[in-house]
Design an enzyme around this catalytic site. Structure first.
Site, PDB file in Angstrom:
ATOM      1  N   HIS A  47      34.296  36.829  71.525  1.00 15.70           N
ATOM      2  CA  HIS A  47      35.044  35.427  71.161  1.00 15.70           C
ATOM      3  C   HIS A  47      34.492  34.243  72.051  1.00 15.70           C
ATOM      4  O   HIS A  47      34.325  33.237  71.469  1.00 15.70           O
ATOM      5  CB  HIS A  47      36.484  35.116  71.088  1.00 15.70           C
TER       6      HIS A  47
ATOM      7  N   ASP B  10      36.556  43.249  72.182  1.00 10.95           N
ATOM      8  CA  ASP B  10      36.117  41.815  72.506  1.00 10.95           C
ATOM      9  C   ASP B  10      34.992  41.690  73.610  1.00 10.95           C
ATOM     10  O   ASP B  10      35.355  41.202  74.597  1.00 10.95           O
ATOM     11  CB  ASP B  10      37.668  40.991  72.852  1.00 10.95           C
TER      12      ASP B  10
ATOM     13  N   SER C 214      38.765  34.283  79.748  1.00 12.20           N
ATOM     14  CA  SER C 214      38.204  35.109  78.894  1.00 12.20           C
ATOM     15  C   SER C 214      36.973  35.644  79.341  1.00 12.20           C
ATOM     16  O   SER C 214      36.126  34.899  79.581  1.00 12.20           O
ATOM     17  CB  SER C 214      38.107  34.341  77.571  1.00 12.20           C
TER      18      SER C 214
HETATM   19  N1  ARG Z   1      43.935  33.997  72.221  1.00  8.97           N
HETATM   20  C1  ARG Z   1      42.655  34.148  72.763  1.00  8.97           C
HETATM   21  C2  ARG Z   1      42.236  32.810  73.582  1.00  8.97           C
HETATM   22  O1  ARG Z   1      43.229  32.154  73.587  1.00  8.97           O
HETATM   23  C3  ARG Z   1      41.364  34.361  71.979  1.00  8.97           C
HETATM   24  C4  ARG Z   1      41.166  33.489  70.840  1.00  8.97           C
HETATM   25  C5  ARG Z   1      39.963  34.068  69.859  1.00  8.97           C
HETATM   26  N2  ARG Z   1      40.649  34.783  68.771  1.00  8.97           N
HETATM   27  C6  ARG Z   1      41.132  34.536  67.593  1.00  8.97           C
HETATM   28  N3  ARG Z   1      41.537  35.474  66.810  1.00  8.97           N
HETATM   29  N4  ARG Z   1      41.210  33.407  67.323  1.00  8.97           N
HETATM   30  O2  ARG Z   1      41.322  32.300  73.777  1.00  8.97           O
HETATM   31  N1  GLU Z   2      41.809  34.123  75.107  1.00  6.49           N
HETATM   32  C1  GLU Z   2      41.653  33.204  76.028  1.00  6.49           C
HETATM   33  C2  GLU Z   2      40.502  32.642  76.591  1.00  6.49           C
HETATM   34  O1  GLU Z   2      39.434  32.174  75.890  1.00  6.49           O
HETATM   35  C3  GLU Z   2      42.376  33.827  77.332  1.00  6.49           C
HETATM   36  C4  GLU Z   2      43.796  33.896  76.986  1.00  6.49           C
HETATM   37  C5  GLU Z   2      44.690  33.189  77.851  1.00  6.49           C
HETATM   38  O2  GLU Z   2      44.845  32.075  77.563  1.00  6.49           O
HETATM   39  O3  GLU Z   2      45.030  33.881  78.965  1.00  6.49           O
HETATM   40  O4  GLU Z   2      40.048  32.117  77.546  1.00  6.49           O
END
Ligand code: ARG
Ligand code: GLU
Length: 712
Positions: free
Chosen positions: A85, A221, A647
């Site tokens: 991502h 991921d 991330s």
């Molecule tokens: N929750 C994760 C973050 O905050 C992954 C976001 C990307 N994935 C998604 N399915 N939208 O960035």
């Molecule tokens: N998916 C998040 C990022 O892109 C990490 C998740 C979180 O907030 O801990 O950094």
């Protein structure tokens, strides 16, 4: 009464001030203060192995990837891992109908096939220095705040310039502990970074938005890049003659996996946390601001879902928008629930009572005595302005037509005096923007969003906190019908015609367009009536926070405090472990490929499984990447304190070897940005063995594995 006794018992059982392993985002150069605890928890290396400026250390393998993620170097030829991502935008940028790398994945089978990504940079921290004394030497707490800020700004500027000259690095000086300390960070920026490989989205994004922020999770991921430098080994812009970067250090990779209870740490770039907010601010955030945003976004997502389910073309058009809006929507829902079920506000209040008592004990603490009361007042004043901002961005500007019309704001300011080159540049930029906008625009969705959002705006915001156009509306449906009928911004042809023959006198047409007029009404109202107050309240809050932080550190001199995340490199550590999100429910700390097969659903986009993966699963062809239990581990949780920006960060074992890539947090613990609870806050990582299995067995890119240092 019984309730109060219960609450007291609860608060005593979980005192807010306890310093637990798990919580904390530590500054690498100060890690020696944590070393003993880390070693007691099982770490077998030293703080000096993690961060040193005298010899190579793990820090030399960690980079800020782009502007918002972390990456790590895993070979002596600059091979870099980050999340799928995080690489998404660059994978998308190389994708077309003929080469759909998002859907099919991509693997460079030799260096020549690696794809340049102009605009992508990675940043490596070379050194960090405490410069607090130099930055704060001519300021004090009694000074006028504006004057203080001005002095600090000048000091930062001077010192930054001097350091840059001295070192040849990019230098930034950042505030830590809410303005109480300052550190200079010396960076090296690499500008030639190439895409090496990515799995297909149904591995890299498996579970999609449905599983996002959730455990159990089965997302592969990750994506693979490589850093290039010029022939002298210096960072340089893209050039086909550039060569792979030879790092001072690359990470060793462990194939042993991790058991529950094992020590683990994450090394990366957390973006923002607010761990030292007063109770009043946490309450405002969790119980008033977040719920409003969640509610508005929920309504928008319902509309998106309805149309996306009905038409595959619309599903693709709105996929990225859905992911963006949905990511925050889901997170903030978790924040509110977490703060309330784990009594975040009460814990803060309890702590504040103790702080106040402490203030009363000595005259030298007069400075802090009114802090908490002042916080209450100022947050009360700020709240309607925060709401006004939220309705502007989440309701008003959520209408795509209005947001798009807003992109023409600069053009509306052109005069006969503006240089033709500047005009041409703007026109070209707007044409590109128009192309991107219409590719993914479906006006029936936008129209329904417009009606729903404007009704919400009218219902929730008092007349003096909403833009004038709303106060003139008699019937929302009629207004929206007319908006979509009369605005040129619904039609690609009309927008292009307007741009093609653009003359200064055409600005009149722009100013009369109903979508543009609506945009102006929103933005002018904001600038005139909301922005200035917000800035001045926030400046006062910053001042109070700085003192509150100072007071807390003075009160608990034996406690090790950590500064809020601010996009600088941090180490955070805990244990590999599952958790109990609620009564009678227990989560294992890892998931396996079996779970992917259980989730498989060929009719639901997020759960489609590649035939090739099914074959490997059927044959249990996992090679050396299988766990000793014989299964293929996919992801695991740990009690390591992380946030957005982490991330792609490496999660490492007691020997500093790579176990996996952090990519998310468990929903129940997303409140950890404001209140960390070691019982339910868990980060989620993809197991490095799954990453290698996909590269090697699934994609047949074993040549990349050959570059890595694998510890069996
Ligand atoms: N929750 C994760 C973050 O905050 C992954 C976001 C990307 N994935 C998604 N399915 N939208 O960035
Ligand atoms: N998916 C998040 C990022 O892109 C990490 C998740 C979180 O907030 O801990 O950094």
């Amino acid at each position: 009464m019984r309730k109060q006794v219960f609450l007291l018992a609860f608060l005593l059982a979980f005192p807010f001030v306890a310093s637990f392993a798990g919580e904390g985002m530590w500054i690498p150069m100060l890690l020696k203060y944590n070393e003993k605890e880390m070693q007691q928890m099982g770490m077998r290396i030293t703080a000096d192995d993690i961060y040193s400026i005298n010899h190579s250390s793990l820090k030399d393998a960690i980079v800020l990837f782009g502007g918002g993620c972390t990456g790590e170097i895993v070979s002596d030829e600059g091979l870099l891992l980050t999340n799928h991502h995080c690489g998404y935008g660059w994978i998308q940028c190389h994708s077309s109908v003929e080469h759909d790398y998002l859907t099919d994945g991509f693997w460079a089978m030799n260096r020549g096939e690696e794809l340049p990504c102009p605009g992508l940079t990675v940043t490596m921290m070379k050194e960090m220095r405490d410069v607090t004394e130099k930055i704060l030497f001519n300021v004090n707490d009694d000074m006028d705040e504006a004057e203080r800020q001005e002095k600090i700004k000048t000091n930062i500027k001077k010192l930054t310039e001097a350091f840059e000259k001295e070192s040849g690095n990019d230098v930034e000086i950042e505030s830590f502990f809410l303005g109480n300390e300052y550190y200079a960070i010396f960076n090296q920026v690499f500008e030639d970074v190439r895409l090496v490989g990515t799995p297909p989205s149904n591995i890299g994004k498996f579970g999609g938005d449905t599983d996002n922020w959730m455990w159990p999770r089965h997302t592969g991921d990750f994506s693979v890049f490589r850093i290039y430098v010029d022939k002298e080994g210096r960072p340089a812009k893209y050039n086909k003659d550039n060569v792979p970067y030879k790092p001072l250090k690359h990470l060793d990779i462990s194939l042993k996996g991790a058991e529950a209870g094992d020590f683990a740490f994450v090394f990366g770039y957390p973006a923002r946390t607010n761990e030292y907010l007063p109770a009043v601010a946490v309450d405002q955030e969790a119980n008033r601001i977040d719920p409003v945003v969640v509610d508005l976004r929920g309504k928008v997502l319902d509309i998106y879902n309805k149309y996306q389910d009905a038409d595959p073309k619309v599903r693709i058009q709105y996929a990225a928008k859905h992911a963006n809006i949905g990511n925050g929507w889901k997170k903030w829902k978790g924040v509110t629930e977490g703060i309330n079920s784990f009594k975040g506000v009460e814990r803060k209040r309890y702590y504040e009572e103790g702080f106040y008592e402490w203030c009363l004990q000595s005259r030298s603490r007069y400075l802090y005595i009114n802090l908490l009361r002042n916080f209450d007042t100022i947050y009360g004043k700020l709240e309607p302005y925060r709401m006004a901002y939220n309705y502007m961005t989440e309701a008003g500007l959520r209408i795509e037509l209005i947001g798009f019309a807003g992109k023409f704001n600069r053009l509306s300011k052109i005069t006969k005096e503006t240089a033709q080159a500047d005009v041409d540049k703007q026109i070209a930029g707007l044409k590109t923007a128009a192309q991107a906008f219409f590719k993914d625009y479906y006006s029936p969705i936008d129209k329904e969003v417009a009606v729903t959002m404007l009704n919400e705006y009218l219902k929730a915001q008092p007349a003096d906190f909403r833009p004038p156009f709303l106060n003139e509306i008699e019937d929302v449906q009629d207004f929206v019908d007319e908006l979509f009928e009369k605005s040129m911004f619904v039609s690609e042809t009309k927008v292009n015609d307007f741009l093609d023959g653009f003359k200064v006198k055409d600005i009149r047409k722009l100013l009369k367009d109903p979508a543009f007029k609506t945009f102006k009404s929103i933005i002018d109202f904001y600038m005139e009536s909301v922005h200035g107050q917000t800035i001045s309240y926030n400046a006062e809050i910053d001042r109070l926070q700085r003192l509150y932080m100072k007071g807390q550190m003075e009160k608990e001199q034996e406690k090790r405090f950590y500064p809020d995340a601010n996009f600088t490199l941090r180490v955070t550590y805990g244990k590999v472990e599952g958790f109990q999100p609620k009564d009678a429910v227990a989560y294992n700390h890892f998931t396996t490929l079996d779970g992917i097969m259980q989730k498989e659903n060929p009719d639901v986009y997020d759960y489609v499984v590649e035939p090739r993966l099914k074959q490997l699963y059927a044959k249990k062809d996992y090679g050396r990447y299988a766990d000793k239990d014989g299964s293929m581990h996919v992801a695991f949780t740990a009690s390591v304190h992380t946030t957005g920006g982490n991330s792609g960060s490496p999660i490492l074992n007691a020997d500093g070897q790579l176990l996996g890539l952090n990519f998310d947090r468990c929903w129940e613990g997303t409140m950890s940005d404001m209140v960390y609870d070691p019982d339910i806050c868990r980060n989620i990582s993809v197991d490095i063995r799954y990453v290698l299995f996909i590269i090697d067995k699934f994609a047949g890119a074993g040549h990349l594995i050959d570059e890595m240092t694998i510890v069996e």
